[in-house]
Design a protein around this motif. Structure first.
Motif, PDB file in Angstrom:
ATOM      1  N   ALA A 380       0.838  -1.194   0.000  1.00 57.65           N
ATOM      2  CA  ALA A 380       0.000   0.000   0.000  1.00 57.65           C
ATOM      3  C   ALA A 380       0.873   1.244   0.000  1.00 57.65           C
ATOM      4  O   ALA A 380       2.080   1.181   0.277  1.00 57.65           O
ATOM      5  CB  ALA A 380      -0.931   0.003   1.208  1.00 57.65           C
ATOM      6  N   ASP A 381       0.243   2.370  -0.337  1.00 58.97           N
ATOM      7  CA  ASP A 381       0.918   3.667  -0.243  1.00 58.97           C
ATOM      8  C   ASP A 381       0.680   4.322   1.112  1.00 58.97           C
ATOM      9  O   ASP A 381       1.470   5.166   1.537  1.00 58.97           O
ATOM     10  CB  ASP A 381       0.416   4.609  -1.336  1.00 58.97           C
ATOM     11  CG  ASP A 381       0.853   4.178  -2.720  1.00 58.97           C
ATOM     12  OD1 ASP A 381       1.804   3.394  -2.823  1.00 58.97           O
ATOM     13  OD2 ASP A 381       0.229   4.624  -3.709  1.00 58.97           O
ATOM     14  N   ARG A 382      -0.413   3.910   1.784  1.00 57.05           N
ATOM     15  CA  ARG A 382      -0.749   4.548   3.062  1.00 57.05           C
ATOM     16  C   ARG A 382      -1.704   3.641   3.814  1.00 57.05           C
ATOM     17  O   ARG A 382      -2.615   3.057   3.229  1.00 57.05           O
ATOM     18  CB  ARG A 382      -1.401   5.913   2.809  1.00 57.05           C
ATOM     19  CG  ARG A 382      -1.856   6.665   4.056  1.00 57.05           C
ATOM     20  CD  ARG A 382      -2.319   8.068   3.679  1.00 57.05           C
ATOM     21  NE  ARG A 382      -2.847   8.828   4.806  1.00 57.05           N
ATOM     22  CZ  ARG A 382      -4.137   9.043   5.021  1.00 57.05           C
ATOM     23  NH1 ARG A 382      -5.047   8.579   4.165  1.00 57.05           N
ATOM     24  NH2 ARG A 382      -4.532   9.752   6.067  1.00 57.05           N
ATOM     25  N   ILE A 383      -1.507   3.518   5.125  1.00 53.84           N
ATOM     26  CA  ILE A 383      -2.414   2.750   5.976  1.00 53.84           C
ATOM     27  C   ILE A 383      -2.778   3.613   7.179  1.00 53.84           C
ATOM     28  O   ILE A 383      -1.904   4.215   7.811  1.00 53.84           O
ATOM     29  CB  ILE A 383      -1.790   1.423   6.443  1.00 53.84           C
ATOM     30  CG1 ILE A 383      -1.532   0.501   5.241  1.00 53.84           C
ATOM     31  CG2 ILE A 383      -2.686   0.714   7.455  1.00 53.84           C
ATOM     32  CD1 ILE A 383      -0.922  -0.838   5.609  1.00 53.84           C
ATOM     33  N   ASP A 400       4.302   8.859   0.851  1.00 57.10           N
ATOM     34  CA  ASP A 400       4.869  10.160   0.537  1.00 57.10           C
ATOM     35  C   ASP A 400       5.176  10.898   1.838  1.00 57.10           C
ATOM     36  O   ASP A 400       6.316  10.950   2.291  1.00 57.10           O
ATOM     37  CB  ASP A 400       3.909  10.948  -0.341  1.00 57.10           C
ATOM     38  CG  ASP A 400       4.474  12.303  -0.736  1.00 57.10           C
ATOM     39  OD1 ASP A 400       5.688  12.513  -0.543  1.00 57.10           O
ATOM     40  OD2 ASP A 400       3.699  13.155  -1.220  1.00 57.10           O
ATOM     41  N   LYS A 401       4.144  11.410   2.487  1.00 53.56           N
ATOM     42  CA  LYS A 401       4.345  12.138   3.738  1.00 53.56           C
ATOM     43  C   LYS A 401       4.414  11.193   4.931  1.00 53.56           C
ATOM     44  O   LYS A 401       5.341  11.250   5.734  1.00 53.56           O
ATOM     45  CB  LYS A 401       3.225  13.155   3.926  1.00 53.56           C
ATOM     46  CG  LYS A 401       3.212  14.257   2.875  1.00 53.56           C
ATOM     47  CD  LYS A 401       2.082  15.240   3.141  1.00 53.56           C
ATOM     48  CE  LYS A 401       2.085  16.354   2.096  1.00 53.56           C
ATOM     49  NZ  LYS A 401       0.975  17.324   2.323  1.00 53.56           N
ATOM     50  N   ALA A 421       8.410  10.108   4.305  1.00 54.35           N
ATOM     51  CA  ALA A 421       9.110  11.202   4.963  1.00 54.35           C
ATOM     52  C   ALA A 421       9.083  10.988   6.472  1.00 54.35           C
ATOM     53  O   ALA A 421      10.109  11.068   7.149  1.00 54.35           O
ATOM     54  CB  ALA A 421       8.464  12.533   4.590  1.00 54.35           C
ATOM     55  N   THR A 422       7.886  10.714   7.025  1.00 55.86           N
ATOM     56  CA  THR A 422       7.728  10.221   8.388  1.00 55.86           C
ATOM     57  C   THR A 422       7.117   8.834   8.288  1.00 55.86           C
ATOM     58  O   THR A 422       6.004   8.678   7.787  1.00 55.86           O
ATOM     59  CB  THR A 422       6.815  11.142   9.220  1.00 55.86           C
ATOM     60  OG1 THR A 422       7.440  12.429   9.338  1.00 55.86           O
ATOM     61  CG2 THR A 422       6.594  10.572  10.608  1.00 55.86           C
ATOM     62  N   ALA A 423       7.834   7.825   8.739  1.00 59.50           N
ATOM     63  CA  ALA A 423       7.365   6.454   8.539  1.00 59.50           C
ATOM     64  C   ALA A 423       6.064   6.191   9.278  1.00 59.50           C
ATOM     65  O   ALA A 423       5.116   5.632   8.713  1.00 59.50           O
ATOM     66  CB  ALA A 423       8.436   5.465   8.971  1.00 59.50           C
ATOM     67  N   LYS A 439      11.965   3.339   7.485  1.00 62.72           N
ATOM     68  CA  LYS A 439      12.827   4.192   6.689  1.00 62.72           C
ATOM     69  C   LYS A 439      12.160   5.539   6.504  1.00 62.72           C
ATOM     70  O   LYS A 439      10.987   5.609   6.118  1.00 62.72           O
ATOM     71  CB  LYS A 439      13.115   3.558   5.323  1.00 62.72           C
ATOM     72  CG  LYS A 439      14.113   4.332   4.489  1.00 62.72           C
ATOM     73  CD  LYS A 439      14.462   3.594   3.215  1.00 62.72           C
ATOM     74  CE  LYS A 439      15.517   4.354   2.408  1.00 62.72           C
ATOM     75  NZ  LYS A 439      15.879   3.632   1.171  1.00 62.72           N
ATOM     76  N   ALA A 440      12.883   6.614   6.792  1.00 62.88           N
ATOM     77  CA  ALA A 440      12.288   7.950   6.730  1.00 62.88           C
ATOM     78  C   ALA A 440      13.349   8.981   6.381  1.00 62.88           C
ATOM     79  O   ALA A 440      14.539   8.796   6.677  1.00 62.88           O
ATOM     80  CB  ALA A 440      11.636   8.310   8.065  1.00 62.88           C
ATOM     81  N   THR A 441      12.913  10.065   5.760  1.00 57.75           N
ATOM     82  CA  THR A 441      13.806  11.192   5.509  1.00 57.75           C
ATOM     83  C   THR A 441      13.734  12.221   6.633  1.00 57.75           C
ATOM     84  O   THR A 441      14.637  13.029   6.799  1.00 57.75           O
ATOM     85  CB  THR A 441      13.447  11.868   4.174  1.00 57.75           C
ATOM     86  OG1 THR A 441      12.062  12.242   4.183  1.00 57.75           O
ATOM     87  CG2 THR A 441      13.705  10.913   3.014  1.00 57.75           C
ATOM     88  N   ARG A 442      12.630  12.193   7.421  1.00 56.09           N
ATOM     89  CA  ARG A 442      12.500  13.115   8.564  1.00 56.09           C
ATOM     90  C   ARG A 442      12.473  12.333   9.874  1.00 56.09           C
ATOM     91  O   ARG A 442      13.474  12.238  10.557  1.00 56.09           O
ATOM     92  CB  ARG A 442      11.238  13.972   8.406  1.00 56.09           C
ATOM     93  CG  ARG A 442      11.331  14.991   7.280  1.00 56.09           C
ATOM     94  CD  ARG A 442      10.367  16.170   7.517  1.00 56.09           C
ATOM     95  NE  ARG A 442       8.992  15.743   7.705  1.00 56.09           N
ATOM     96  CZ  ARG A 442       8.078  15.715   6.725  1.00 56.09           C
ATOM     97  NH1 ARG A 442       8.425  16.066   5.495  1.00 56.09           N
ATOM     98  NH2 ARG A 442       6.842  15.325   6.973  1.00 56.09           N
TER      99      ARG A 442
END
Length: 491
Positions: A380-383, A400-401, A421-423, A439-442
């Protein structure tokens, strides 16, 4: 009640619960193997072929006398068997050894503290037992061998393969115990044995919530400022004196006190994993996590089988075991999977349901007010989880976010990946992770209100922090950071 007295009582309560759980784990179907009295070799001799070599030897790791048993075909490939908890020691493996002795050379031992071996002072940890195996094979083998471990013996075998890969050609783990973080491991033993699927439809939400009750209590008790393993680990002498006459408890507490993260992610020995699906001692999710996170491993499970399938489900176990012995290494995956690619369009919604199972690929998954929901092999892209009790196995979310949002929910995730960005954003949540990649960038995990995280053999990857996560922490209005300490419940 004064703070100091309350803390002391909580410490004692935690000790009693942990000792009770480990003692109960020792009373598993392993006891169904023929038993012999510690120190009595005559009874054991009567159970094995006359030409097998049964002897006492003095080992240098614990400086004690141990009992070893070797038989089978001279010059044939050697298999070393490592037993789990229980007074019988190597007895659990005798039926399997007899079946294989016509084609292999078989070797087993009673670990110090078990069976007919002495019970020396010291901590009966997987690391020390692994050193003992290395010494034993140095005497008994000319090259790398197949190592088989059951229950605690699985943890010992895994540690041995990681510490001494040159001595292990193949690893077979059977219902390995103690790999998860100690809170997650004890929670499994404390979970009430209730089946949501078997409950009447009207009662399913209540049964699902009740199953979580034992886990909540364990979290509370093991979240005290000073847990029993912390008290004992400060002094090897205290550990030895207090637990000298309780080998099962000594070994069990030392086992769940070890962190196997490095061993799981970095052991490249070809590994076959066999598990009883009805194991009430070590959860199947441990096998699922190991299969997903060991670099080269596969899992085969036996429906209806309990903790010792080689004894209680022999007809199903032996074909799987034979395959584990002979299958070419090329059949094992060599690359651990990462997060899934972006999922296909579509939204899955669950509202007020109980006991649902979902699989497949979705853009978005929203679970609202549902209990005992399972997501298996999902991308999925989001849960989003709200007021829900959910289990996830092999779930990959690349967002994404935010990849995962959990509000007032209870989530148990195994061998899953969350990347954005925020896991994860958690708000009043209870999270139990095993073999989870964040895994996150923020931020890896941003907590709003009170959130508890139990992380077993997990990985984190964000700028400035890459590594393993094996802990139980509480977060309140804060992100998860490398210096986040294990935070006890407030007294």
């Amino acid at each position: 009640m004064p703070h100091s007295i309350a803390s002391s009582l909580r410490t004692l309560a935690a000790l009693f619960i942990l000792l009770g759980a480990t003692a109960a784990n020792a009373q598993t179907p392993e006891a169904s193997a023929p038993q012999t009295s510690p120190g009595n070799l005559d009874a054991l001799r009567s159970q094995v072929p006359a030409d097998w070599n049964l002897q006492r030897v003095r080992e240098p790791i614990f400086n004690s006398q141990i009992v070893t048993l070797e038989g089978g075909q001279p010059g044939a490939p050697l298999i070393l068997f490592v037993h789990g908890l229980g007074d019988g020691g190597m007895n659990d493996w005798l039926p399997t050894m007899r079946l294989l002795a016509e084609r292999y050379r078989v070797l087993a031992l009673d670990l110090p503290g078990f069976g007919r071996s002495e019970s020396p002072l010291g901590k009966y940890s997987p690391t020390r037992y692994a050193e003992l195996l290395s010494w034993l094979l140095g005497k008994s083998a000319k090259g790398p061998v197949t190592v088989v471990g059951h229950s605690m013996g699985g943890a010992v075998a895994l540690r041995f393969a990681n510490m001494h890969p040159e001595q292990v050609s193949r690893l077979i783990l059977v219902d390995a115990a103690g790999i998860l973080h100690r809170t997650a491991f004890v929670k499994h033993s404390a979970t009430l044995p209730l089946s949501v699927d078997a409950a009447p439809e009207a009662l399913k939400p209540s049964v699902a919530s009740l199953r979580n009750f034992g886990g909540v209590l364990v979290e509370k008790v093991l979240g005290i400022p000073l847990d029993p393993t912390e008290v004992l680990r400060r002094s090897d002498l205290a550990w030895s004196l207090l637990l000298h006459s309780r080998s099962n408890v000594n070994a069990a507490m030392a086992m769940i006190d070890e962190n196997f993260s490095q061993a799981v992610y970095e052991t490249r020995t070809p590994t076959w994993i066999i598990w009883g699906e009805a194991d009430t001692v070590t959860p199947l999710r441990t096998g699922q996590m190991l299969a997903a996170r060991l670099p080269r491993a596969s899992l085969a499970s036996i429906p209806g089988a309990a903790h010792s399938p080689m004894l209680t489900a022999t007809s199903q176990f032996m074909p799987l075991f034979e395959r584990a012995l002979t299958a070419p290494d090329s059949e094992l995956p060599s690359v651990t999977k990462g997060p899934a690619a972006n999922a296909k369009p579509g939204t899955l919604r669950c509202t007020g349901e109980t006991g649902k199972l979902y699989t497949g690929t979705w853009r978005e998954i929203i679970i609202d007010g549902c209990t005992a929901v399972r997501l298996v092999d999902v991308q999925a892209d989001r849960i989003v989880l709200r007021d829900a009790i959910v289990e996830m196995t092999r779930v990959s979310v690349r967002g994404d976010k935010v990849a995962l949002e959990v509000t007032n929910g209870d989530l148990r995730a195994t061998a899953s990946d969350f990347s954005a960005a925020t896991a994860i954003v958690a708000d009043g949540a209870r999270l139990d992770f095993a073999g989870v990649h964040l895994k996150a960038t923020r931020e890896l995990l941003q907590a709003k209100r009170h959130t508890r995280l139990i992380a077993s053999i997990s990985q984190v990857d964000r700028p400035g922090w890459q590594g393993y996560l094996h802990t139980s922490v509480e977060l309140v209005d804060a992100p998860l950071r490398p210096d986040t300490p294990p935070a006890p419940d407030k007294p």
